[in-house]
Design an enzyme around this catalytic site. Structure first.
Site, PDB file in Angstrom:
ATOM      1  CG  HIS A 282     -54.637 -60.821  45.898  1.00 51.96           C
ATOM      2  ND1 HIS A 282     -53.389 -60.969  45.350  1.00 51.96           N
ATOM      3  CD2 HIS A 282     -55.045 -62.076  46.235  1.00 51.96           C
ATOM      4  CE1 HIS A 282     -53.050 -62.244  45.340  1.00 51.96           C
ATOM      5  NE2 HIS A 282     -54.036 -62.938  45.876  1.00 51.96           N
TER       6      HIS A 282
ATOM      7  CE  LYS B 139     -57.879 -63.898  42.839  1.00 49.64           C
ATOM      8  NZ  LYS B 139     -58.854 -63.870  43.947  1.00 49.64           N
TER       9      LYS B 139
ATOM     10  CG  ASP C 252     -59.422 -68.871  44.942  1.00 55.09           C
ATOM     11  OD1 ASP C 252     -59.217 -69.154  46.133  1.00 55.09           O
ATOM     12  OD2 ASP C 252     -58.951 -67.853  44.400  1.00 55.09           O
TER      13      ASP C 252
ATOM     14  CG  HIS D 119     -50.819 -66.034  44.603  1.00 53.18           C
ATOM     15  ND1 HIS D 119     -51.422 -66.504  43.453  1.00 53.18           N
ATOM     16  CD2 HIS D 119     -51.808 -65.619  45.420  1.00 53.18           C
ATOM     17  CE1 HIS D 119     -52.733 -66.382  43.581  1.00 53.18           C
ATOM     18  NE2 HIS D 119     -52.991 -65.847  44.762  1.00 53.18           N
TER      19      HIS D 119
ATOM     20  CB  SER E 108     -30.253 -25.642  48.548  1.00 52.87           C
ATOM     21  OG  SER E 108     -29.178 -26.364  49.109  1.00 52.87           O
ATOM     22  CB  SER E 109     -25.105 -24.410  46.917  1.00 49.78           C
ATOM     23  OG  SER E 109     -24.923 -25.271  48.001  1.00 49.78           O
TER      24      SER E 109
ATOM     25  CB  THR F  80     -24.380 -22.317  56.888  1.00 49.57           C
ATOM     26  OG1 THR F  80     -24.634 -20.961  57.302  1.00 49.57           O
ATOM     27  CG2 THR F  80     -25.423 -23.243  57.498  1.00 49.57           C
TER      28      THR F  80
ATOM     29  N   PRO G 144     -17.599 -26.662  54.717  1.00 49.62           N
ATOM     30  CG  PRO G 144     -18.566 -28.217  53.290  1.00 49.62           C
ATOM     31  CD  PRO G 144     -18.360 -27.920  54.738  1.00 49.62           C
TER      32      PRO G 144
END
Length: 548
Positions: free
Chosen positions: A61, A109, A114, A220, A430-431, A475, A531
């Site tokens: 946790h 808790k 616990d 849990h 980006s092109s 490229t 390409p």
């Protein structure tokens, strides 16, 4: 396969605790060296002059609970195994180690393990003459009729408030009462779209279907109270806020936005935005987070916790602490904006006609549109499969303007600048930016008086500078540069032939130096032309045909 980083499963928690202590920003934490099975993280600067505040529970946790040990919060945290309560002996040793005459408060808790282990340890500690009190945190409202609500993320706020009271010298009974008051004014509810991955587990958890979330599942990974058929952030926030507001009533609240471990920072930010516009907005005084305070390993989920404020709680939340995990509250206020005049960097031009230029533009745009599927197919082999669509998108925009007689065809510098502006807007990725740089820089050089071939080479130089690619990197530059160099000598046919040769050469290049192809292995590149280079070669061929 297990999706969990670890070395030795048996040492996992010990290894994690060591990492926590090594990274503690105030260098104020120690691990009590008692027994390998007992894991207690404590303040290294503790002198037993005030009430000790101890919490703990199963590991997984984080930052709870060790991340809240430090001045102003916990005195010690007892760490169990993964999602397992620490033993009675571990809790008892922690109590004895840090408790002085002022006594000790345990913050637990509300889980059976616990409660039992901390409770029995408290009773045993009393036999040593120690004063021990305990408060149970039960802030989960997922099951309204449950007589034993679970303790979840609100536990961290009880740590903060009890730690504040203890640090200011309050008596044990006062610290207990203040902590209990915090528990009584605390409401939490969580949601997740995916439960957590456990170390060493090969199970693919498929309980939560895609497109759904579980409301009220435990920290849990316990199944939730209900399933909601949405992943819409606004709808989910509303689903949490409605019952929380109904339970908490009116008042001023600190709201903890707790990441259960696996939600990205971006998603947590937009969930915070949705909260700020929810039905709770008029009641929020402070935001705590978004951040993981009480996580569930890597659970893809989050929880909201409401703490109804009073003067004491408000002071307690704002008191400085020396811990690893606490998040300082932020005063809630509407989004601040500052008026700013937008800069519209638009090319100002007057449409004009030039039959020869018109024919060239028409041929080039038609060629790129027709090439869409072919270029996409090539790119699918060496990239992400969208080169054809990207170039076609730009070509369609220019073609539409050509059809509408909305291009400065008789002013080539302005035409190149306009093409550069439009490609940056419509091509995307980006092109689009690279081609925009090429045409924009070339248009500027034409304005300055350079001849067209030299201006285009200047545009290429800028594209190479900003894009990082060069001749031989597989490229479009491998076709464009030799074509422009041939064009500089005044021969468009030679430029087209050079572009074609450059494009064909890319099929023999074993390694790409730039672009998406640079991430592809040699085998996939072999024999496949780039390409972008193919697009350049076809454009020059189209311009030759337009001249005939």
């Amino acid at each position: 396969m297990s999706r969990f980083f670890f070395n030795d499963r048996k040492q996992l928690v010990n290894d994690a605790i060591e990492g926590i202590l090594l990274s503690a920003p105030h260098a104020n934490l120690v691990k009590l060296d008692i027994d390998p099975a007992i894991r207690v993280v404590a303040r290294g600067d503790w002198d037993k002059s005030r009430v000790a505040v101890i919490s703990g529970g199963g590991s997984g946790h984080e930052p709870a609970h060790a991340g809240f040990v430090g001045k102003g919060m916990l005195t010690a945290a007892v760490c169990g195994d993964l999602f397992a309560s620490p033993s009675v002996d571990a809790v008892l040793n922690a109590i004895v180690a840090v408790t002085g005459d002022r006594g000790c408060l345990l913050i637990v808790k509300n889980y059976t393990g616990d409660r039992l282990n901390f409770g029995l340890a408290a009773e045993k500690a009393k036999r040593y003459g120690l004063k021990v009190e305990m408060v149970i945190v039960a802030d989960d409202i997922a099951l309204p009729d449950n007589k034993q609500p679970r303790g979840i993320a609100g536990t961290a706020l009880v740590h903060k408030i009890a730690g504040y009271a203890a640090e200011h010298g309050k008596s044990l009974s006062e610290v207990r009462d203040i902590a209990q008051q915090a528990c009584d004014n605390l409401w939490s509810l969580g949601v997740a779209m995916q439960t957590c991955n456990l170390p060493g587990s090969d199970d693919e958890e498929g309980r939560i279907k895609q497109g759904h979330v579980e409301l009220g599942l435990g920290i849990h990974g316990e199944p939730g109270a209900s399933v909601v058929d949405t992943q819409n952030s606004k709808a989910i926030i509303d689903t949490l806020v409605t019952p929380l507001k109904a339970q908490a009533g009116e008042g001023r609240f600190a709201v903890l936005i707790n990441n259960l471990g696996g939600v990205s920072a971006l998603e947590m930010a937009l969930l915070t935005k949705e909260l700020a516009h929810s039905a709770l907005k008029e009641n929020i005084a402070y935001l705590i987070g978004p951040a993981p305070l009480v996580s569930a390993l890597d659970m893809k989920g989050f929880s909201l916790t409401l703490l109804k404020l009073n003067d004491l709680f408000e002071k307690a939340l704002h008191e400085e602490v020396e811990t690893l995990g606490w998040q300082k509250p932020v005063a809630f206020a509407p989004l601040r904006t500052v008026p700013q005049t937008a800069i519209h960097d638009r090319v100002e031009y007057i449409p004009s006609d030039n039959p020869q230029v018109k024919e060239s533009v028409s041929r080039v745009t038609k060629t790129l549109i027709q090439l869409e599927n072919r270029l996409n197919a090539l790119d699918a082999k060496v990239g992400d499969g969208d080169t054809g669509s990207t170039f076609a998108q730009g070509a369609r925009d220019i073609a539409q303007r050509l059809e509408e007689n909305a291009l400065p065809l008789d002013d080539v510098p302005e035409l190149l600048l306009l093409v550069g502006e439009r490609l940056a807007t419509v091509m995307g990725g980006s092109s689009g930016v690279l081609m925009s740089i090429f045409f924009t820089a070339a248009g500027q050089k034409l304005h300055e008086g350079q001849p067209l071939p030299e201006a285009l080479l200047s545009g290429l130089a800028q594209m190479k500078q900003y894009g990082g690619a060069d001749l031989g990197d597989r490229t479009l530059i491998d076709a464009l540069q030799p074509a422009l160099e041939a064009l500089q000598k005044g021969d468009l046919q030679a430029a087209a032939e050079a572009a074609q040769q450059g494009a064909e050469a890319t099929a023999k290049m074993a390694k790409a130096g730039a672009g998406r192809s640079s991430y592809v292995n040699k085998e996939n590149l072999d024999g496949v032309m780039d390409p972008g280079a193919v697009a350049v070669a076809e454009v020059f061929k189209a311009m030759v045909e337009a001249k005939r």
